[in-house]
Design an enzyme around this catalytic site. Structure first.
Site, short mmCIF file in Angstrom:
data_model
loop_
_atom_site.label_atom_id
_atom_site.label_comp_id
_atom_site.label_asym_id
_atom_site.label_seq_id
_atom_site.Cartn_x
_atom_site.Cartn_y
_atom_site.Cartn_z
N TYR A 17 19.79 -4.09 -28.35
CA TYR A 17 20.00 -4.76 -29.63
C TYR A 17 20.15 -3.73 -30.73
O TYR A 17 19.72 -2.59 -30.61
CB TYR A 17 18.82 -5.69 -29.94
CG TYR A 17 18.75 -6.86 -29.02
CD1 TYR A 17 19.80 -7.78 -28.98
CD2 TYR A 17 17.67 -7.05 -28.18
CE1 TYR A 17 19.76 -8.87 -28.13
CE2 TYR A 17 17.61 -8.15 -27.32
CZ TYR A 17 18.67 -9.05 -27.30
OH TYR A 17 18.64 -10.11 -26.46
N SER A 239 10.55 2.30 -32.31
CA SER A 239 11.15 2.34 -30.99
C SER A 239 11.43 0.94 -30.47
O SER A 239 10.71 -0.02 -30.77
CB SER A 239 10.22 3.09 -30.03
OG SER A 239 9.57 2.19 -29.16
N LYS A 240 12.49 0.85 -29.71
CA LYS A 240 12.89 -0.45 -29.17
C LYS A 240 11.81 -1.01 -28.24
O LYS A 240 11.68 -2.21 -28.10
CB LYS A 240 14.21 -0.31 -28.41
CG LYS A 240 15.39 -0.17 -29.34
CD LYS A 240 16.72 -0.03 -28.62
CE LYS A 240 17.85 0.08 -29.64
NZ LYS A 240 19.13 0.43 -29.06
N ARG A 241 11.10 -0.15 -27.60
CA ARG A 241 10.08 -0.58 -26.64
C ARG A 241 8.90 -1.26 -27.31
O ARG A 241 8.47 -2.32 -26.91
CB ARG A 241 9.55 0.62 -25.86
CG ARG A 241 10.53 1.26 -24.92
CD ARG A 241 9.78 2.08 -23.90
NE ARG A 241 8.69 1.30 -23.30
CZ ARG A 241 7.87 1.77 -22.39
NH1 ARG A 241 7.97 3.01 -21.99
NH2 ARG A 241 6.91 1.02 -21.89
#
Length: 481
Positions: A17, A239-241
């Site tokens: 995303y 962060s995406k995580r």
RNA sequence: GCUCCCAUCGUCUAGCGGCCUAGGACACAGCCCUCUCAAGGCUGCGGCACGGGUUCAAAUCCCGUUGGGAGUGCCA
């Protein structure tokens, strides 16, 4: 300095995303391109096949478009796909090798680690520099970092100096013959005649490597600018995580584009003047790279929401109703890609735009996010009041609750159905039993709207209608026993 | 570890040697308004990390300390 057209670029990799940090970087580049009547080049860096998914590319374009970076604007160029430039990357690698700027190495990463451990120094030690190895399967091409220093002139940070001795001979081409990011990135920037590289600070450490590459390729380096990263509450890079970073998600929750853009621009930079709420024209007029902060900025969702609330309230009623529509009907805004449309709490055929229009002015001052709208008006479109049990029990706990509600009901039957007369009735009932309006309205509110909070009660009842109001009061009275 | 970056209220920032008793916004608290909840208005809480310099004068310049962060891949 650079002469001619300023060419900026935004070079995301399609790996998920769209990141809010990426949105901000894109915005910086876009604004700069607009200010200088330059070009914003979009390049999709899709060379790492293992992590790329084609659907993300459209997601990037949609996201950019949402924040106002339109692919059909004359300042926009692209998208280009890095994978399409493989030949140029290979050719550049050969040029570097032929020119003595690079050499092949057959050491495995294990061997490199062993040597580093033995030498007590981390990183690659330049073992193959003078071995005269030619190309071959499994052999990587490494850049021969020259001695001396590399000075990076950065538009936001000023002069940054690196001792080349601290830069190892980095890999240009993998053992399988494919280029790595640093080479592809530079070659593409050169091919696309990029004059200004504006990107996140995390790239600053490899900027000397890139600059060395530009020079080895015989091209004057671009103007560099490294803007601070966006961080979470723990001050770690978003962060995406672990963090909520998807622009699409904020959009789906009902953040409007103008608010997002405005908020993003206040991170690391501030508009002149008393207020931070400024339109895009003002931003493009006043923004300066030189006045961008040097320290990382916390992406504060609370403040984003506050901005959004302000933007919502600033809208005309028509505009507001317009932006609400998707959350009321489930259609209207392109929730593209993997993003699913929000589920509407009532059967779509029960929705009535005219009814919503009447209550809308009251919800406009009560929501920060568009996704909060349905719960505020659901009592109007559901067959029955969506009773909140806890609120119901609490409202009907008072000994005067049922009797007063009965009295109100009796008078509701014949009164003029207006907010004023309804209020007069309820006030009258309150006066007779000495209960303040604030408390007295609770049973009526829960009976008719199902909740203890919501838009102004009497206006709500007017919109609900006399028959339905009476019916719900009867149901509530029966329920209260 | 090494390299680089950074340091003003809890957060985002204004400030670029005297206009600073450090301004605004978000958050928080209180008050006003009020049919709930909001919105709005007012008030309050709260900061120049520390230590040395330079200067008549430092939040602003220099050095150091401390504390954060990023990078350190045949990822991008």
């Amino acid at each position: 300095m650079v002469s001619g057209t300023h060419r900026y670029r935004f070079a995301p990799s399609p790996t998920g995303y769209f990141h809010v940090g990426g949105a901000r970087t894109a915005l910086y580049n876009w604004i700069l391109a607009l200010q200088n009547d330059g070009v914003f080049v979009l390049r999709i860096e899709d060379t790492d096949e293992s992590r790329n998914e084609p659907q993300w590319t459209q997601g990037i374009i949609d996201a950019l478009n949402w924040i106002g970076i339109s692919a059909s604007d004359p300042h926009f160029e692209g998208p280009y796909f890095q994978s399409a430039y493989a030949e140029a990357h290979t050719a550049a690698a050969k040029q570097l090798y032929d020119g003595g700027h690079a050499y092949y190495c057959d050491l495995t990463s294990e061997q490199i680690q062993e040597r580093a451990k033995a030498a007590g120094k981390p990183g690659y030690d330049g073992f193959s520099r003078e071995r005269g190895l030619g190309p071959g399967s499994g052999r990587v091409l490494r850049f021969k970092v020259p001695g001396g220093n590399t000075v990076v002139h950065d538009e936001v940070r000023g002069r940054v100096e690196f001792d080349n001795a601290t830069i190892e001979d980095f890999v240009l081409m993998r053992g399988n013959g494919t280029p790595v990011f640093i080479l592809a990135n530079v070659v593409d920037d050169i091919a696309m005649k990029i004059t200004h590289v504006v990107r996140a600070e995390e790239h600053l450490p490899n900027t000397p490597k890139q600059q060395l590459l530009w020079e080895a390729l015989g091209v004057a380096p671009p103007v560099w600018a490294h803007v601070p990263v966006l961080v979470n509450e723990q001050r770690k890079k978003l962060s995406k995580r672990r963090d909520k970073v998807a622009l699409e998600q904020y959009r789906a929750e009902g953040v409007v584009a103008d608010a997002m853009v405005n908020y993003l621009m206040t991170l690391g930079w501030a508009p002149t003047g008393e207020t931070e709420i400024v339109d895009f024209t003002t931003i493009t007029r006043d923004f300066k790279l030189g006045s961008v902060n040097h320290s990382s900025a916390f992406f504060d969702v609370k403040k984003l929401n506050a901005f959004n609330g302000e933007y919502l309230r600033k809208m005309s009623l028509d505009e507001f109703v317009g932006v609400c529509e998707p959350w009321l009907t489930g259609v209207g805004v392109p929730w593209s890609g993997a993003q699913t449309a929000p589920s509407v709490p009532w059967p779509v055929e029960r929705f009535n735009r005219a009814v919503f229009l009447r209550i809308a002015p009251h919800v406009q001052t009560r929501v920060a996010l568009l996704s909060e709208v349905p719960a505020m008006v659901d009592f109007l479109f559901l067959a029955d009041a969506p009773i909140d049990t806890a609120a119901f029990d609490k409202a009907f706990a008072a000994d005067w609750a049922r009797s007063s509600l009965r009295t109100m009901r009796e008078q509701f039957v014949t009164t003029t159905w207006s907010a004023e007369s309804l209020k007069t009735i309820v006030e009258g009932v309150g006066a007779s039993i000495d209960v303040k309006l604030g408390k007295l309205q609770a049973p009526l509110r829960v009976a008719t709207t199902g909740r203890s909070v919501g838009p102004p009660l009497f206006e709500s009842l007017v919109v609900l209608g006399r028959d339905e109001t009476l019916r719900r009061i009867d149901i509530a009275l029966a329920r209260a026993g």
